[in-house]
Design a protein around this motif. Structure first.
Motif, PDB file in Angstrom:
ATOM      1  N   CYS A 268      45.404  -4.979  65.526  1.00 56.63           N
ATOM      2  CA  CYS A 268      44.381  -5.854  64.951  1.00 56.63           C
ATOM      3  C   CYS A 268      44.304  -5.727  63.442  1.00 56.63           C
ATOM      4  CB  CYS A 268      43.030  -5.525  65.583  1.00 56.63           C
ATOM      5  SG  CYS A 268      41.650  -6.340  64.807  1.00 56.63           S
ATOM      6  N   GLU A 269      44.281  -4.508  62.948  1.00 54.14           N
ATOM      7  CA  GLU A 269      44.065  -4.325  61.506  1.00 54.14           C
ATOM      8  C   GLU A 269      45.363  -4.387  60.704  1.00 54.14           C
ATOM      9  OE1 GLU A 269      40.925  -4.278  60.100  1.00 54.14           O
ATOM     10  OE2 GLU A 269      40.588  -4.893  62.159  1.00 54.14           O
ATOM     11  N   GLY A 270      46.500  -4.387  61.414  1.00 51.81           N
ATOM     12  CA  GLY A 270      47.787  -4.493  60.726  1.00 51.81           C
ATOM     13  C   GLY A 270      48.098  -3.296  59.842  1.00 51.81           C
TER      14      GLY A 270
ATOM     15  N   GLY B  28      38.447  -4.027  68.899  1.00 51.43           N
ATOM     16  CA  GLY B  28      38.393  -5.025  69.965  1.00 51.43           C
ATOM     17  C   GLY B  28      38.241  -6.446  69.425  1.00 51.43           C
ATOM     18  N   GLN B  29      38.328  -6.585  68.117  1.00 52.34           N
ATOM     19  CA  GLN B  29      37.968  -7.855  67.489  1.00 52.34           C
ATOM     20  C   GLN B  29      38.745  -9.080  67.973  1.00 52.34           C
ATOM     21  OE1 GLN B  29      38.293  -7.936  63.179  1.00 52.34           O
ATOM     22  NE2 GLN B  29      38.848 -10.104  63.326  1.00 52.34           N
ATOM     23  N   LEU B  30      40.067  -8.956  68.035  1.00 47.59           N
ATOM     24  CA  LEU B  30      40.851 -10.156  68.365  1.00 47.59           C
ATOM     25  C   LEU B  30      40.489 -10.654  69.763  1.00 47.59           C
ATOM     26  CD1 LEU B  30      44.375  -9.374  66.852  1.00 47.59           C
ATOM     27  CD2 LEU B  30      42.303 -10.190  65.729  1.00 47.59           C
TER      28      LEU B  30
ATOM     29  N   PHE C  49      40.678   3.740  68.446  1.00 50.60           N
ATOM     30  CA  PHE C  49      41.532   4.896  68.136  1.00 50.60           C
ATOM     31  C   PHE C  49      42.326   4.625  66.867  1.00 50.60           C
ATOM     32  CE2 PHE C  49      40.841   4.155  72.581  1.00 50.60           C
ATOM     33  CZ  PHE C  49      40.453   5.397  73.067  1.00 50.60           C
ATOM     34  N   ARG C  50      42.366   5.588  65.984  1.00 53.85           N
ATOM     35  CA  ARG C  50      43.183   5.401  64.776  1.00 53.85           C
ATOM     36  C   ARG C  50      43.943   6.666  64.434  1.00 53.85           C
ATOM     37  NH1 ARG C  50      39.883   1.052  61.145  1.00 53.85           N
ATOM     38  NH2 ARG C  50      39.411  -0.226  62.963  1.00 53.85           N
ATOM     39  N   ALA C  51      45.248   6.497  64.294  1.00 53.71           N
ATOM     40  CA  ALA C  51      46.096   7.636  63.941  1.00 53.71           C
ATOM     41  C   ALA C  51      46.162   7.757  62.422  1.00 53.71           C
ATOM     42  CB  ALA C  51      47.479   7.449  64.543  1.00 53.71           C
TER      43      ALA C  51
ATOM     44  N   ILE D 204      31.066  -0.976  67.341  1.00 55.27           N
ATOM     45  CA  ILE D 204      30.279  -2.106  67.848  1.00 55.27           C
ATOM     46  C   ILE D 204      30.775  -3.313  67.067  1.00 55.27           C
ATOM     47  CG2 ILE D 204      27.976  -3.149  67.914  1.00 55.27           C
ATOM     48  CD1 ILE D 204      28.236   0.568  67.602  1.00 55.27           C
ATOM     49  N   GLU D 205      31.264  -4.323  67.773  1.00 57.09           N
ATOM     50  CA  GLU D 205      31.826  -5.475  67.074  1.00 57.09           C
ATOM     51  C   GLU D 205      31.238  -6.790  67.586  1.00 57.09           C
ATOM     52  OE1 GLU D 205      36.120  -4.832  65.659  1.00 57.09           O
ATOM     53  OE2 GLU D 205      36.125  -3.951  67.641  1.00 57.09           O
ATOM     54  N   PRO D 206      30.198  -7.280  66.915  1.00 56.70           N
ATOM     55  CA  PRO D 206      29.699  -8.598  67.274  1.00 56.70           C
ATOM     56  C   PRO D 206      30.588  -9.688  66.674  1.00 56.70           C
ATOM     57  CG  PRO D 206      28.359  -7.668  65.537  1.00 56.70           C
ATOM     58  CD  PRO D 206      29.404  -6.642  65.853  1.00 56.70           C
TER      59      PRO D 206
ATOM     60  N   GLY E 206      28.867   5.971  52.449  1.00 54.99           N
ATOM     61  CA  GLY E 206      29.819   4.966  51.967  1.00 54.99           C
ATOM     62  C   GLY E 206      29.909   3.889  53.031  1.00 54.99           C
ATOM     63  N   GLU E 207      31.131   3.442  53.346  1.00 53.22           N
ATOM     64  CA  GLU E 207      31.285   2.314  54.278  1.00 53.22           C
ATOM     65  C   GLU E 207      30.849   2.671  55.696  1.00 53.22           C
ATOM     66  OE1 GLU E 207      35.297   0.719  54.661  1.00 53.22           O
ATOM     67  OE2 GLU E 207      34.693  -0.174  56.572  1.00 53.22           O
ATOM     68  N   ILE E 208      29.993   1.813  56.222  1.00 53.75           N
ATOM     69  CA  ILE E 208      29.527   2.016  57.598  1.00 53.75           C
ATOM     70  C   ILE E 208      29.922   0.799  58.453  1.00 53.75           C
ATOM     71  CG2 ILE E 208      27.227   1.049  57.152  1.00 53.75           C
ATOM     72  CD1 ILE E 208      25.996   3.174  58.797  1.00 53.75           C
TER      73      ILE E 208
HETATM   74  O1  4AD Z   1      36.635  -1.821  58.515  1.00 50.80           O
HETATM   75  P1  4AD Z   1      37.250  -1.640  59.870  1.00 50.80           P
HETATM   76  O2  4AD Z   1      38.637  -1.149  59.940  1.00 50.80           O
HETATM   77  O3  4AD Z   1      37.059  -3.036  60.573  1.00 50.80           O
HETATM   78  C1  4AD Z   1      37.592  -3.423  61.765  1.00 50.80           C
HETATM   79  O4  4AD Z   1      38.167  -2.706  62.543  1.00 50.80           O
HETATM   80  C2  4AD Z   1      37.284  -4.848  62.081  1.00 50.80           C
HETATM   81  N1  4AD Z   1      38.194  -5.281  63.163  1.00 50.80           N
HETATM   82  C3  4AD Z   1      35.849  -4.998  62.441  1.00 50.80           C
HETATM   83  C4  4AD Z   1      35.436  -6.414  62.762  1.00 50.80           C
HETATM   84  O5  4AD Z   1      35.365  -7.215  61.852  1.00 50.80           O
HETATM   85  N2  4AD Z   1      35.185  -6.721  64.016  1.00 50.80           N
HETATM   86  O6  4AD Z   1      36.326  -0.649  60.718  1.00 50.80           O
HETATM   87  C5  4AD Z   1      34.982  -0.939  60.953  1.00 50.80           C
HETATM   88  C6  4AD Z   1      34.149   0.310  60.833  1.00 50.80           C
HETATM   89  C7  4AD Z   1      34.189   0.981  59.470  1.00 50.80           C
HETATM   90  O7  4AD Z   1      33.290   0.378  58.584  1.00 50.80           O
HETATM   91  C8  4AD Z   1      33.790   2.394  59.804  1.00 50.80           C
HETATM   92  O8  4AD Z   1      32.380   2.508  59.917  1.00 50.80           O
HETATM   93  C9  4AD Z   1      34.389   2.590  61.172  1.00 50.80           C
HETATM   94  O9  4AD Z   1      34.635   1.313  61.723  1.00 50.80           O
HETATM   95  N3  4AD Z   1      35.654   3.334  61.101  1.00 50.80           N
HETATM   96  C10 4AD Z   1      35.779   4.636  61.406  1.00 50.80           C
HETATM   97  N4  4AD Z   1      34.883   5.526  61.843  1.00 50.80           N
HETATM   98  C11 4AD Z   1      35.323   6.772  62.077  1.00 50.80           C
HETATM   99  N5  4AD Z   1      36.599   7.170  61.952  1.00 50.80           N
HETATM  100  C12 4AD Z   1      37.545   6.303  61.522  1.00 50.80           C
HETATM  101  N6  4AD Z   1      38.816   6.698  61.418  1.00 50.80           N
HETATM  102  C13 4AD Z   1      37.149   4.968  61.227  1.00 50.80           C
HETATM  103  N7  4AD Z   1      37.788   3.859  60.824  1.00 50.80           N
HETATM  104  C14 4AD Z   1      36.869   2.887  60.755  1.00 50.80           C
END
Ligand code: 4AD
Length: 463
Positions: free
Chosen positions: A167-169, A209-211, A230-232, A247-249, A385-387
């Motif tokens: 999804c995030e590429g 889960g966005q797409l 999950f992110r590696a 949570i993805e609305p 920072g980013e939430i």
């Molecule tokens: O900004 P991100 O990568 O956005 C998405 O994944 C989009 N697909 C969301 C969407 O538009 N539906 O991640 C969203 C949020 C981040 O702001 C951060 O709060 C959290 O997910 N996040 C993590 N939290 C903990 N550990 C990580 N490795 C995280 N990566 C992202």
């Protein structure tokens, strides 16, 4: 078994004072003299413990006196009022049954343990005050999020955990395979032969889960997902985990402004809900973890979040470049130090940064008229920072396929996604809230490892 819960005693004490009751719980501390003793008992139903007073009238007085911290007990006796405001009652035990003894090497003794140490015993740390508070707030927060969306008619969609697309590429995926890694089948050209694998193609754990969520938004108008991602990412920081909940609305017929409005309303709703429903826990955090927490959260509920474009934010930050390890200029991705400076020093409240350069954002974001930036937003909050990360999505088939081509993405892998742009495309937007970061924000806990029951981070996958 008719055990009364300690929570019930605190909430409805008038029903129980001077009555015979029976409670079950675990020993937090025990001290005894020759003829009587005190036990602090916690049953996990509420933050506060119950004091048990026992005496040598018990048949098994010496057995009880010998129990260790951590033991499980059932206590029968009369609940009596005390003049102590903090502990307005105690139970005078007529019977104490030792359900399960604990050994003297129980790792949680009556002293302060460091969070680092407690991480090494993640199976036992939920028995401490701090982690009782954290995980009760985590549970309530999850409930509040569902309540917020359900009350507004959003449909909860369960998106898959195993997917065939990124999804995030960003290529930060954990691969899922049933192949024997010591004996990977190869094609004639020497490449991995995925036709031999379970799904017949490369698959991975989902990063978002966005797409899939978007496809349901195009059917139900407003949906949300709430599940593990999950992110590696090889980031060994206090705010990155390899497994976290998001949570993805996703809302149809909506733009970036609607998206931010929804995000702001959700955050305020959740803060209010937790403050109202976990006052003991929140006071505990305010007293022992983060002194200004309650003032800050109350301020957030009553203030409007800031809004600034990336371009404006860069101008503001450039004035303070001397303070940063990584210098800022237009085009760079914001680092945590920049995000925190913006929200803590410049805006002094949560702030949305919008319209980032397309090069540093994902392929699906809507291209702005300037051709350089996309309709993205990140919500930054003090202390973290980013939430939240979100955007309006590119709904135009041609613009989207062109962008995918630029990025070398294979259209075939995203056919379902492109179909949405073919069959009744509509403006739509959504965001992802990092659940653990929200819990950090609500509790003031400084490390993501301390708000996940069993954290998975680089080089750490215990239990
Ligand atoms: O900004 P991100 O990568 O956005 C998405 O994944 C989009 N697909 C969301 C969407 O538009 N539906 O991640 C969203 C949020 C981040 O702001 C951060 O709060 C959290 O997910 N996040 C993590 N939290 C903990 N550990 C990580 N490795 C995280 N990566 C992202």
């Amino acid at each position: 078994m008719n055990l009364i819960e300690i929570k019930d005693l605190y909430e409805n004490k008038e029903n129980f004072i001077d009555k015979e009751i029976e409670v079950g719980g675990w020993v937090r501390s025990i001290r005894d003299s020759k003829t009587f003793g005190f036990i602090v008992l916690n049953d996990g139903t509420c933050f506060k413990p119950l004091q048990v007073v026992y005496s040598d009238k018990l048949d098994n007085f010496s057995e009880v006196s010998k129990t260790n911290i951590g033991a499980a007990l059932i206590v029968k006796g009369k609940l009596v009022a005390t003049p102590n405001a903090k502990q307005p009652f105690e139970i005078q035990a007529d019977e104490v049954y030792v359900e399960g003894e604990s050994t003297p090497d129980y790792p949680l003794q009556k002293k302060r343990h460091s969070f680092e140490y407690l991480r090494t015993i993640s199976h036992l740390r939920p028995r401490t005050n701090t982690f009782q508070a954290v995980f009760r707030v985590r549970s309530l927060c999850a409930y509040a999020i569902h309540k917020f969306f359900q009350e507004q008619g959003f449909v909860y969609v369960h998106t898959p955990l195993i997917t065939g697309s990124d999804c995030e590429g960003a290529g930060e995926m954990f691969q899922v395979t049933t192949m024997d890694l010591n004996n990977v089948p190869k094609t004639e050209e020497g490449k991995v032969d995925y036709t031999e694998d379970f799904f017949g193609k490369p698959t991975n754990l989902t990063v978002s889960g966005q797409l899939n969520g978007e496809t349901y938004a195009m059917a139900f108008k407003k949906i949300y997902t709430f599940g593990p991602t999950f992110r590696a990412e090889n980031s060994n920081t206090t705010r990155h985990a390899a497994e976290f909940w998001m949570i993805e609305p996703e809302i149809a017929f909506a733009d970036l402004a609607d998206d931010m409005e929804l995000a702001e309303a959700m955050i305020k709703y959740v803060i209010k809900y937790v403050l109202e429903n976990a006052p003991e826990e929140m006071n505990f955090f305010n007293n022992f973890v983060d002194k200004g927490l309650l003032d800050r959260l109350n301020h957030v509920i009553n203030s409007e979040f800031g809004r600034v474009t990336y371009t404006e934010a860069i101008k503001l930050l450039e004035e303070h470049n001397d303070k940063f390890e990584y210098k800022v200029s237009w085009g760079v991705d914001l680092q945590t130090e920049h995000e925190r400076y913006l929200t803590e020093q410049i805006f002094k409240r949560p702030v949305f940064v919008t319209d980032y350069p397309k090069e540093i954002k994902a392929f699906y974001m809507k291209l702005n008229k300037d051709g350089k930036t996309v309709a993205a937003m990140d919500c930054l909050v003090p202390g973290i920072g980013e939430i939240i990360g979100g955007s309006q999505r590119e709904e135009n088939y041609e613009v989207l396929t062109k962008r995918m081509e630029e990025l070398g993405l294979n259209e075939k892998d995203y056919q379902f996604y492109l179909d949405l742009r073919k069959y009744g495309t509509a403006r739509h937007a959504g965001f992802g809230l990092g659940f653990e970061r929200m819990i950090m924000y609500l509790t003031g806990m400084g490390n993501i490892r301390d708000v996940i029951p069993f954290p998975r981070t680089v080089n750490n996958c215990e239990l």
